[in-house]
Design an enzyme around this catalytic site. Structure first.
Site, mmCIF file in Angstrom:
data_model
loop_
_atom_site.group_PDB
_atom_site.id
_atom_site.type_symbol
_atom_site.label_atom_id
_atom_site.label_comp_id
_atom_site.label_asym_id
_atom_site.label_seq_id
_atom_site.Cartn_x
_atom_site.Cartn_y
_atom_site.Cartn_z
ATOM 1 N NE ARG A 35 -19.466 -44.408 -52.038
ATOM 2 C CZ ARG A 35 -20.661 -44.519 -52.599
ATOM 3 N NH1 ARG A 35 -21.367 -44.127 -51.300
ATOM 4 N NH2 ARG A 35 -20.845 -44.789 -53.080
ATOM 5 C CG ASP B 71 -14.424 -50.902 -52.545
ATOM 6 O OD1 ASP B 71 -14.350 -51.010 -51.338
ATOM 7 O OD2 ASP B 71 -14.836 -51.997 -53.603
ATOM 8 C CG ASN C 9 -16.525 -36.381 -41.856
ATOM 9 O OD1 ASN C 9 -15.721 -37.817 -42.767
ATOM 10 N ND2 ASN C 9 -16.731 -35.521 -42.455
ATOM 11 C CG PHE C 10 -15.515 -43.880 -41.772
ATOM 12 C CD1 PHE C 10 -16.713 -44.149 -42.968
ATOM 13 C CD2 PHE C 10 -14.389 -43.066 -42.321
ATOM 14 C CE1 PHE C 10 -15.795 -44.168 -44.247
ATOM 15 C CE2 PHE C 10 -13.434 -43.892 -43.448
ATOM 16 C CZ PHE C 10 -15.108 -43.433 -44.293
ATOM 17 C CE1 TYR D 134 -26.245 -35.481 -43.601
ATOM 18 C CE2 TYR D 134 -27.911 -36.813 -42.626
ATOM 19 C CZ TYR D 134 -26.727 -36.542 -43.230
ATOM 20 O OH TYR D 134 -27.219 -37.643 -44.187
ATOM 21 C CG ASP E 160 -21.735 -29.890 -41.485
ATOM 22 O OD1 ASP E 160 -21.227 -30.465 -40.640
ATOM 23 O OD2 ASP E 160 -22.600 -29.001 -41.901
#
Lengths: 409, 409
Positions: free
Chosen positions: B41, B79, B102-103, B142, B172
């Protein structure tokens, strides 16, 4: 239009491995389309064939743990000390793309199959050795031993801080997965377009200790990078967020993770919607803001206690809060069995159709061929010895004198 | 003689991922030689950059967890909603072999990068999407949530049978590993010699739930194959052998696994050598023969109590018994740090040389290139935007209006 082949279609893997990690690695490659030939003993079943819960299956050498990683494989049962067997093994290894083995370091060479010599002789061959503590150590290892030696048990300590073994053999499976990745990287390098002819094969060394360390990298991050230890976190989420944790509700336990501000807001909104007492809510909000983890957890437990896992599941999901009931393995297994490949075990009392683990991911292209059911030890002995160039009379002699075997009935 | 290239030398991976699993997958591919470009970002640090134990590092966005999977990567801070940024991302993705993301399901398409369209446009591209519960579910996940939903927590229950989260984010990491395997299988299929030109790329779907289920296959084996549940085994070894377990000794805990007859014999010999009382030894032998697990464990604990972990370690190893002291993660980390790659973090107070996780296996051929130290968010923004074809003036404008960013000092 021809159909796309599976990733490893046409490749041959010799799976000369024992117990869990090695056979799982071979199974992964088989799920991606490789032909997998399992080398087994002529005189008895491996532990995962012979042990199990179901007597009918174990009597056939098809214990549950074998079934979950035996589908699609052929089986050659052979006494590797016999010269004729060695000859057949040489032929098969020479015809293969991959040899997987998890003997103790040096044992394969002692049997006459030194990996250094194999890759010198066969430039196409990838040998993957799986060990416990690495090739330099002949220290014997099982999953539990590596969990202890890697710090994994300590990271999984119980409430009193006492190290606890993770309740399933995750290191065996993690190293099997890592072996599959290692083999894929070597095959990729072998077959990618290049100007030069390859003059030797590649020998990979994968260890259970290495796999445990890889899996636990976030735990080591503190000590290694900053010399500081991460706080233990078994009861809460790894993030240590005050609104994350495992909570007792009316009919079981609920896991919640609020790592982001919108998730915390969603949680508070959900609680408000159920008529949670306003002063409890504001105390909870305050404790979370102050990052007072024990207090936030206690208050949240109080707020959640009155409803069931199913009620919270629906409500929290609607509010965008990552949460789920804590389920038993059998419940999870039943759900996932729908998506896994199914095979038919031919049993004396009739066939039994069972699900076996899939590769664990999906693709826009075909991945996994249809799988043959796991076979008894030595089911393909005759055919594989013939493919290795032995005459029918020699094969019959080997079967007669115990240098090779096949199922008795 | 030219040197052998690393397996993924010359390949480009776009790592457009967040938190742990995705960045770990990208890191694995980087360790195998790929160029990895991390998309971040423009307006703030990811959780793993911003959180950590060491204030000096987190102030720079180099939290420990980021450092353990950030080495070797370039960073573009942008952005993605800005049209110029979209243009640059399109160029970079078009030039890449792999896109990791991984959106939440559908989010990438909403940003203008529909994987279906991407693989139609770029036949060389492998897109790997990592989700929580799979692409059909927008349920948020998660590690802790997946541990609960997969039965993993229940399989890791404590002494009282209460489900317990495994104390580190193993799901993860397991899914990151599985994503790396998935990508390798797709790259292998793409580049293996074949008569046909490829007309489309491949879209892989990897899920945290799928990875947890793969890792736990032995636990599901009973319910799936035979409809029977495996007994819980957290305190003993997975084999349930009577002489396997975790035992308190003089200065800590010792893990022992005796799965084979020669190991049990070695254990009894070792105990005899230390002068263990003969009647205790014969009771122990009897309990083991009868497979009376609680009694065998109690007697063994009694026999082991008087000596230290180091003494037993040496003695049992000499007798061929798989055994080891239960160590803390920091102890294990210190040992393994010798073998892992090292990088230099450039800090205001001087460089800090730290070890970062390696690929976890070794080879007779080169695997991992020398790694650049993890960089601050946006360290490569200017250069990567230029490589994507933007003029210097356009880049300056994006940096000025916040569509892109770079470290401020």
């Amino acid at each position: 239009m021809t159909s796309t082949p599976t990733p490893l279609a046409g490749l041959r893997v010799i799976d000369w491995t024992h117990v869990l990690a090695g056979p799982f690695a071979g199974y992964q490659l088989g799920l991606l389309g490789a032909e997998v030939i399992r080398i087994e003993r002529a005189d008895g079943d491996d532990m995962i064939r012979a042990k199990g819960l179901d007597a009918e299956l174990t009597a056939l050498g098809l214990g549950e743990t074998f079934v979950t990683q035996g589908a699609g494989k052929r089986s050659l049962a052979i006494d590797a000390r016999d010269p004729r067997a060695k000859q057949a093994l040489s032929e098969l290894i020479g015809s293969a793309d991959v040899l997987l083995e998890n003997f103790r370091p040096g044992k394969l060479a002692a049997l006459g199959f030194d990996p250094q010599q194999l890759i010198a002789r066969h430039p196409q061959l990838v040998v993957c050795s799986i060990t416990g503590f690495g090739p330099a150590s002949d220290r014997r290892a099982y999953d539990h031993v590596i969990q202890a030696a890697s710090g994994l048990m300590a990271a999984n300590a119980d409430r009193d801080g006492k190290p606890q073994r993770v309740g399933f053999p995750l290191v065996d499976y993690a190293v099997g997965q890592q072996a599959a990745l290692a083999v894929m990287s070597a095959l990729y390098r072998r077959d990618r377009p290049s100007g030069e002819a390859r003059t030797r094969g590649e020998w990979l060394q994968v260890s259970m200790m290495g796999a445990a360390l890889t899996l636990m990298a976030p735990t080591y991050a503190g000590p290694l990078v900053s010399g500081m230890e991460m706080p233990r976190s078994a009861s809460t989420a790894f993030s240590g967020s005050p609104l994350s944790g495992t909570f007792e509700v009316a009919d079981g336990q609920l896991a919640i993770v609020c790592n982001a501000a919108d998730q915390a807001k969603g949680l508070l909104n959900a609680l408000r919607e159920t008529g949670t007492d306003a002063s409890l809510l504001s105390s909870l909000h305050e404790a979370a803001e102050l990052r007072d983890v024990p207090r936030a957890q206690a208050l949240l437990g109080q707020a959640l206690g009155g409803r069931t896992t199913a009620e919270w599941d629906a409500l929290l999901t609607r509010h965008g809060v990552p949460a789920t009931p804590v389920v038993r393995p059998a419940q999870a297994a039943a759900q996932m069995a729908r998506d896994w490949p199914h095979v038919e075990l031919p049993l004396p009392n009739g066939a039994r159709r069972v699900p076996v683990p899939g590769i664990g991911f999906t693709s826009s292209e075909p991945l996994t061929p249809s799988l043959r059911a796991p076979v008894r030890r030595g089911a393909d002995t005759r055919r594989l010895l013939a493919e290795a160039g032995l005459e029918a009379s020699a094969i019959a002699a080997m079967l007669a004198d115990g240098a090779a075997s096949e199922p008795s009935d």
